[in-house]
Design an enzyme around this catalytic site. Structure first.
Site, PDB file in Angstrom:
ATOM      1  CD  GLU A  69      -2.688   1.265   2.373  1.00 23.84           C
ATOM      2  OE1 GLU A  69      -2.731   0.570   3.420  1.00 23.84           O
ATOM      3  OE2 GLU A  69      -3.525   2.390   2.233  1.00 23.84           O
ATOM      4  CG  ASP A  89      -3.252  -2.551   4.349  1.00 28.73           C
ATOM      5  OD1 ASP A  89      -2.368  -1.615   4.921  1.00 28.73           O
ATOM      6  OD2 ASP A  89      -4.455  -2.140   4.131  1.00 28.73           O
ATOM      7  CB  ILE A  91      -1.339  -0.333   9.630  1.00 22.67           C
ATOM      8  CG1 ILE A  91       0.036  -0.249  10.124  1.00 22.67           C
ATOM      9  CG2 ILE A  91      -2.356  -0.019  10.769  1.00 22.67           C
ATOM     10  CD1 ILE A  91       0.354   0.806  11.177  1.00 22.67           C
ATOM     11  CG  ASP A  92      -7.144  -3.068   6.499  1.00 20.76           C
ATOM     12  OD1 ASP A  92      -7.202  -2.132   5.696  1.00 20.76           O
ATOM     13  OD2 ASP A  92      -8.219  -3.637   6.709  1.00 20.76           O
ATOM     14  CB  THR A  94      -4.233   3.942   8.780  1.00 19.38           C
ATOM     15  OG1 THR A  94      -3.432   2.910   8.217  1.00 19.38           O
ATOM     16  CG2 THR A  94      -3.174   4.954   9.293  1.00 19.38           C
ATOM     17  CG  ASP A 219      -7.718  -1.783   2.045  1.00 16.13           C
ATOM     18  OD1 ASP A 219      -6.943  -1.666   2.775  1.00 16.13           O
ATOM     19  OD2 ASP A 219      -8.218  -1.025   1.114  1.00 16.13           O
TER      20      ASP A 219
HETATM   21  C1  IPD Z   1      -8.920   1.170   4.958  1.00 18.84           C
HETATM   22  C2  IPD Z   1      -9.715   0.220   5.952  1.00 18.84           C
HETATM   23  C3  IPD Z   1     -11.091   0.534   5.936  1.00 18.84           C
HETATM   24  C4  IPD Z   1     -11.824   1.085   4.587  1.00 18.84           C
HETATM   25  C5  IPD Z   1     -10.653   1.841   3.674  1.00 18.84           C
HETATM   26  C6  IPD Z   1      -9.595   1.016   3.599  1.00 18.84           C
HETATM   27  P1  IPD Z   1      -6.508   1.480   5.505  1.00 18.84           P
HETATM   28  O1  IPD Z   1      -7.558   0.777   4.878  1.00 18.84           O
HETATM   29  O2  IPD Z   1      -9.681  -0.816   5.403  1.00 18.84           O
HETATM   30  O3  IPD Z   1     -12.043  -0.211   6.791  1.00 18.84           O
HETATM   31  O4  IPD Z   1     -12.944   1.702   4.746  1.00 18.84           O
HETATM   32  O5  IPD Z   1     -11.505   1.879   2.443  1.00 18.84           O
HETATM   33  O6  IPD Z   1      -8.824   2.089   2.773  1.00 18.84           O
HETATM   34  O7  IPD Z   1      -5.988   2.761   4.881  1.00 18.84           O
HETATM   35  O8  IPD Z   1      -6.576   1.560   6.847  1.00 18.84           O
HETATM   36  O9  IPD Z   1      -5.266   0.602   5.106  1.00 18.84           O
HETATM   37 CA    CA Z   2      -3.037   0.492   5.214  1.00 11.28          CA
END
Ligand code: IPD
Ligand code: CA
Length: 286
Positions: A69, A89, A91-92, A94, A219
């Site tokens: 990412e 990813d 940190i999913d 963030t 994600d």
């Molecule tokens: C996000 C998370 C979030 C979702 C966003 C994603 P990130 O990923 O998964 O739940 O609603 O569309 O982009 O940016 O925290 O890796």
């Molecule tokens: Ca992320």
């Protein structure tokens, strides 16, 4: 048929180390920067964890490719090829990480010939390691996972996310979809703030549906396989075949529920993850 167990085991060990790095930063002040919108955040920890994962995996498997990412966010070209590829990813969730909302995950998928061979989702705060290898089932901390099998949409718990898109069309579509589902009715609508962990709720049977428009391949690549290996269904939100680059996903307990949800929800346009930005500029006549 190749056996990717060695790669899977290595992936699990680096995911655990990444989770330790995340947990040791969770309660410290963070330098937060914006990416595509006011709700799309990145911190120094996201970047540091991604560098650690890619460097460590590359040292062990020098021929493999990576889609991360934060590397893509920094301008790297995104192309999924037939070569063995780690989709990361760091940190999913963030936004959760920044606020210490307790759902934050490391997500790692591994593809060969563009097909996911294994997926790892490590939910750091509650120490839950979800993983699946193609054809070998899905597991949470070593215990087999099973989707609920629910076939009656009116008895479903639906998980979804508002997402990071904040333009009028996206917000109207997202909120209208939630209203339409609540009127079906369904039992409830939930959001944990991490697509990867949301999807794993369907794999574990705690939720029956997850859908999302606007997320990215990193994600959901890992959790899509976890849902499938747990006996769940994964498709596009319009009912078509799942395409991890399409920015749309619908995961469900059964085909009946998936089809019903696909009939009800609407989508909004998102540029594909693997689309050259110049192409969309031309298509939009700019
Ligand atoms: C996000 C998370 C979030 C979702 C966003 C994603 P990130 O990923 O998964 O739940 O609603 O569309 O982009 O940016 O925290 O890796
Ligand atoms: Ca992320």
């Amino acid at each position: 048929m190749s056996d990717w167990t060695e790669c899977l085991n290595f992936g699990i060990s680096v995911a655990k180390q990444a989770a330790e790095m995340i947990m040791s930063s969770l309660h410290h002040p963070k330098d937060v920067k914006l990416k595509s919108s006011a709700a799309d955040l990145v911190t120094e920890t996201d970047q540091r964890v991604e560098k650690f994962l890619i460097m460590t995996i590359r040292r062990r498997f020098p021929q493999h490719r990576f889609i991360g990412e934060e590397s893509i966010g920094a301008g790297e070209h995104l192309e999924l090829t037939d070569s063995p590829t780690w989709i990361i990813d760091p940190i999913d969730g963030t936004v959760n990480f920044v606020h210490r909302f307790p759902f934050v995950a490391v997500s790692i998928a591994f593809t060969v010939n563009k097909r996911t061979e294994f997926g790892i989702v490590y939910s750091c705060v509650d120490n839950k390691l979800f993983c699946a290898q193609r054809g070998q089932g899905a597991f949470l901390n070593g215990v087999p996972l099973h989707a609920s099998g629910q076939e009656d949409v009116s008895r479903c718990v639906v998980v979804t996310e508002i997402g990071a898109e904040r333009d009028d069309e996206a917000l109207t579509t997202v909120t209208t979809n939630i209203c339409r589902l609540l009127k079906l009715p369904v039992h409830g609508v939930r959001a944990l703030g991490t697509a990867a962990v949301d999807m794993c709720q369907v794999a574990s049977g705690a939720a029956d549906v997850y859908y999302h428009i606007g997320m990215h391949c990193w994600d959901i690549a890992a959790s899509a396989l976890i849902v499938q290996e747990a006996g769940g269904i994964v498709m596009d939100t319009d009912g078509a075949e799942f395409d991890m680059m399409s920015r749309r996903v619908l995961a469900a307990s059964s085909s009946a529920v998936a089809s019903r949800i696909a009939q009800v929800i609407r989508t909004f346009p998102c540029r594909r993850d693997d689309e050259d930005p110049c192409v969309s500029v031309v298509q939009n006549g700019l």
